[in-house]
Design a protein around this motif. Structure first.
Motif, PDB file in Angstrom:
ATOM      1  N   ALA A  23       9.891  -3.548   0.215  1.00  0.00           N
ATOM      2  CA  ALA A  23      10.417  -3.576  -1.098  1.00  0.00           C
ATOM      3  C   ALA A  23       9.890  -4.338  -2.069  1.00  0.00           C
ATOM      4  CB  ALA A  23      11.815  -3.896  -0.913  1.00  0.00           C
ATOM      5  N   ALA A  24       9.615  -5.702  -1.627  1.00  0.00           N
ATOM      6  CA  ALA A  24       8.944  -6.384  -2.587  1.00  0.00           C
ATOM      7  C   ALA A  24       7.659  -6.013  -3.104  1.00  0.00           C
ATOM      8  CB  ALA A  24       8.835  -7.745  -2.091  1.00  0.00           C
ATOM      9  N   ALA A  25       6.810  -5.571  -2.131  1.00  0.00           N
ATOM     10  CA  ALA A  25       5.509  -4.999  -2.216  1.00  0.00           C
ATOM     11  C   ALA A  25       5.485  -3.840  -3.291  1.00  0.00           C
ATOM     12  CB  ALA A  25       4.674  -4.695  -1.247  1.00  0.00           C
ATOM     13  N   PHE A  26       6.454  -2.651  -3.064  1.00  0.00           N
ATOM     14  CA  PHE A  26       6.578  -1.785  -3.849  1.00  0.00           C
ATOM     15  C   PHE A  26       7.051  -2.055  -5.188  1.00  0.00           C
ATOM     16  CE2 PHE A  26       6.975   1.257   0.116  1.00  0.00           C
ATOM     17  CZ  PHE A  26       5.698   1.951  -0.540  1.00  0.00           C
ATOM     18  N   LEU A  27       7.896  -3.116  -5.514  1.00  0.00           N
ATOM     19  CA  LEU A  27       8.351  -3.347  -6.823  1.00  0.00           C
ATOM     20  C   LEU A  27       7.466  -3.964  -7.657  1.00  0.00           C
ATOM     21  CD1 LEU A  27      10.680  -3.200  -8.908  1.00  0.00           C
ATOM     22  CD2 LEU A  27      11.735  -5.182  -7.789  1.00  0.00           C
ATOM     23  N   THR A  28       6.704  -4.895  -6.914  1.00  0.00           N
ATOM     24  CA  THR A  28       5.616  -5.711  -7.614  1.00  0.00           C
ATOM     25  C   THR A  28       4.598  -4.656  -8.115  1.00  0.00           C
ATOM     26  OG1 THR A  28       5.779  -7.368  -6.170  1.00  0.00           O
ATOM     27  CG2 THR A  28       3.726  -7.274  -7.169  1.00  0.00           C
ATOM     28  N   HIS A  29       4.166  -3.518  -7.177  1.00  0.00           N
ATOM     29  CA  HIS A  29       3.127  -2.764  -7.522  1.00  0.00           C
ATOM     30  C   HIS A  29       3.487  -1.649  -8.561  1.00  0.00           C
ATOM     31  CE1 HIS A  29      -0.191   0.034  -6.520  1.00  0.00           C
ATOM     32  NE2 HIS A  29       0.618   1.243  -6.470  1.00  0.00           N
ATOM     33  N   LEU A  30       4.790  -1.252  -8.345  1.00  0.00           N
ATOM     34  CA  LEU A  30       5.302  -0.086  -9.564  1.00  0.00           C
ATOM     35  C   LEU A  30       5.977  -0.553 -10.635  1.00  0.00           C
ATOM     36  CD1 LEU A  30       7.095   1.990  -6.878  1.00  0.00           C
ATOM     37  CD2 LEU A  30       4.907   2.473  -7.844  1.00  0.00           C
ATOM     38  N   ALA A  55       1.389   0.428   7.609  1.00  0.00           N
ATOM     39  CA  ALA A  55       1.974   1.222   6.939  1.00  0.00           C
ATOM     40  C   ALA A  55       1.899   1.147   5.288  1.00  0.00           C
ATOM     41  CB  ALA A  55       3.490   1.443   7.121  1.00  0.00           C
ATOM     42  N   MET A  56       1.950   0.183   4.871  1.00  0.00           N
ATOM     43  CA  MET A  56       1.867  -0.319   3.600  1.00  0.00           C
ATOM     44  C   MET A  56       0.344  -0.144   3.016  1.00  0.00           C
ATOM     45  SD  MET A  56       4.834  -0.788   2.252  1.00  0.00           S
ATOM     46  CE  MET A  56       4.339  -1.488   0.691  1.00  0.00           C
ATOM     47  N   ALA A  57      -0.680  -0.547   3.825  1.00  0.00           N
ATOM     48  CA  ALA A  57      -1.908  -0.018   3.597  1.00  0.00           C
ATOM     49  C   ALA A  57      -2.312   1.185   3.343  1.00  0.00           C
ATOM     50  CB  ALA A  57      -2.821  -0.741   4.652  1.00  0.00           C
ATOM     51  N   ILE A  61      -1.082  -0.409  -0.559  1.00  0.00           N
ATOM     52  CA  ILE A  61      -0.671  -1.977  -0.858  1.00  0.00           C
ATOM     53  C   ILE A  61      -1.097  -2.601   0.194  1.00  0.00           C
ATOM     54  CG2 ILE A  61       1.203  -3.097  -1.450  1.00  0.00           C
ATOM     55  CD1 ILE A  61       2.478  -0.464  -2.561  1.00  0.00           C
ATOM     56  N   ASP A  62      -1.854  -3.629   0.002  1.00  0.00           N
ATOM     57  CA  ASP A  62      -2.196  -4.674   1.061  1.00  0.00           C
ATOM     58  C   ASP A  62      -1.356  -5.774   0.863  1.00  0.00           C
ATOM     59  OD1 ASP A  62      -3.227  -6.513   2.713  1.00  0.00           O
ATOM     60  OD2 ASP A  62      -4.951  -6.894   1.513  1.00  0.00           O
ATOM     61  N   ILE A  63      -0.189  -6.018   2.046  1.00  0.00           N
ATOM     62  CA  ILE A  63       0.526  -7.027   2.264  1.00  0.00           C
ATOM     63  C   ILE A  63       0.136  -8.031   3.350  1.00  0.00           C
ATOM     64  CG2 ILE A  63       2.487  -5.922   0.983  1.00  0.00           C
ATOM     65  CD1 ILE A  63       3.611  -5.718   4.059  1.00  0.00           C
ATOM     66  N   ARG A 119       9.331   3.190   5.244  1.00  0.00           N
ATOM     67  CA  ARG A 119       8.570   2.825   4.085  1.00  0.00           C
ATOM     68  C   ARG A 119       8.876   3.826   2.833  1.00  0.00           C
ATOM     69  NH1 ARG A 119       2.595   4.633   4.893  1.00  0.00           N
ATOM     70  NH2 ARG A 119       3.835   6.456   4.350  1.00  0.00           N
ATOM     71  N   ASP A 120       8.892   5.048   3.343  1.00  0.00           N
ATOM     72  CA  ASP A 120       9.278   6.204   2.251  1.00  0.00           C
ATOM     73  C   ASP A 120      10.428   6.014   1.594  1.00  0.00           C
ATOM     74  OD1 ASP A 120       6.389   6.808   2.801  1.00  0.00           O
ATOM     75  OD2 ASP A 120       6.919   8.464   4.038  1.00  0.00           O
ATOM     76  N   GLN A 121      11.494   5.578   2.336  1.00  0.00           N
ATOM     77  CA  GLN A 121      12.820   5.413   2.068  1.00  0.00           C
ATOM     78  C   GLN A 121      13.136   4.453   1.095  1.00  0.00           C
ATOM     79  OE1 GLN A 121      14.841   5.144   5.643  1.00  0.00           O
ATOM     80  NE2 GLN A 121      15.975   6.936   5.344  1.00  0.00           N
ATOM     81  N   ILE A 122      12.352   3.203   1.407  1.00  0.00           N
ATOM     82  CA  ILE A 122      12.213   1.958   0.537  1.00  0.00           C
ATOM     83  C   ILE A 122      11.433   2.404  -0.957  1.00  0.00           C
ATOM     84  CG2 ILE A 122      11.322  -0.167   0.274  1.00  0.00           C
ATOM     85  CD1 ILE A 122      11.748  -0.717   3.434  1.00  0.00           C
ATOM     86  N   LYS A 123      10.331   3.075  -0.724  1.00  0.00           N
ATOM     87  CA  LYS A 123       9.823   3.447  -2.123  1.00  0.00           C
ATOM     88  C   LYS A 123      10.571   4.181  -2.897  1.00  0.00           C
ATOM     89  CE  LYS A 123       5.770   5.393  -4.381  1.00  0.00           C
ATOM     90  NZ  LYS A 123       4.598   6.281  -3.936  1.00  0.00           N
ATOM     91  N   THR A 124      11.304   5.223  -2.299  1.00  0.00           N
ATOM     92  CA  THR A 124      12.390   6.035  -3.017  1.00  0.00           C
ATOM     93  C   THR A 124      13.452   5.109  -3.797  1.00  0.00           C
ATOM     94  OG1 THR A 124      11.823   8.064  -1.752  1.00  0.00           O
ATOM     95  CG2 THR A 124      13.948   7.991  -3.114  1.00  0.00           C
TER      96      THR A 124
END
Length: 139
Positions: A23-30, A55-57, A61-63, A119-124
């Motif tokens: 979630a943090a990685a998606f928010l930072t990225h988006l 999954a993030m890669a 997104i590289d975490i 991952r996809d649920q979190i992105k949404t």
């Protein structure tokens, strides 16, 4: 130091090795720097779940350099939004914060095939959160 004009979000799960890291990685990225992002765990693991990193890669997104962090009262106090993901009653509550609880499957012990769905649920949810943050009046 916290930017007073920038909203801040704290993602919390038990181990800070899966859901909150994604979630943090998606928010930072988006959000592209428009939101201050933190993540923490009530009982942090030693490392981020390798299936989560993979999954993030796949999502670009590289975490791999992230490490689980312990939840602190200061992190909660410094955040406008506190989003919990199965941390139970471990998260301190302060007035004036927006608290959300995202019910998501824990990726611990699962392979990348199972983590992709989480991952996809979190992105949404992160995309919806960004929309909510952008429509709230500035105080």
């Amino acid at each position: 130091m916290t930017d007073p004009r920038k909203p801040s979000v704290l993602f919390v799960c038990v181990h800070n090795a899966g859901r909150s890291q994604m979630a943090a990685a998606f928010l930072t990225h988006l959000a592209q720097g428009r939101v201050e992002v933190r993540s923490a765990g009530s009982a942090p693991a030693d490392a981020v779940n390798p299936a989560v990193v993979e999954a993030m890669a796949e999502a670009g997104i590289d975490i791999s350099a992230q490490t689980p962090k312990v939840l602190t009262t200061e992190a909660v106090q410094a955040s406008d939004y506190v989003i919990t993901m199965g941390c139970g009653d471990a998260c301190p509550v302060f007035p004036g914060k927006t608290y959300l609880d995202w019910v998501l499957e824990d990726p611990a012990g699962k392979g990348v095939e199972s983590v992709r769905h989480i991952r996809d649920q979190i992105k949404t949810r992160v995309e919806a959160l960004i929309a909510d943050i952008n429509t709230e009046p500035e105080g």
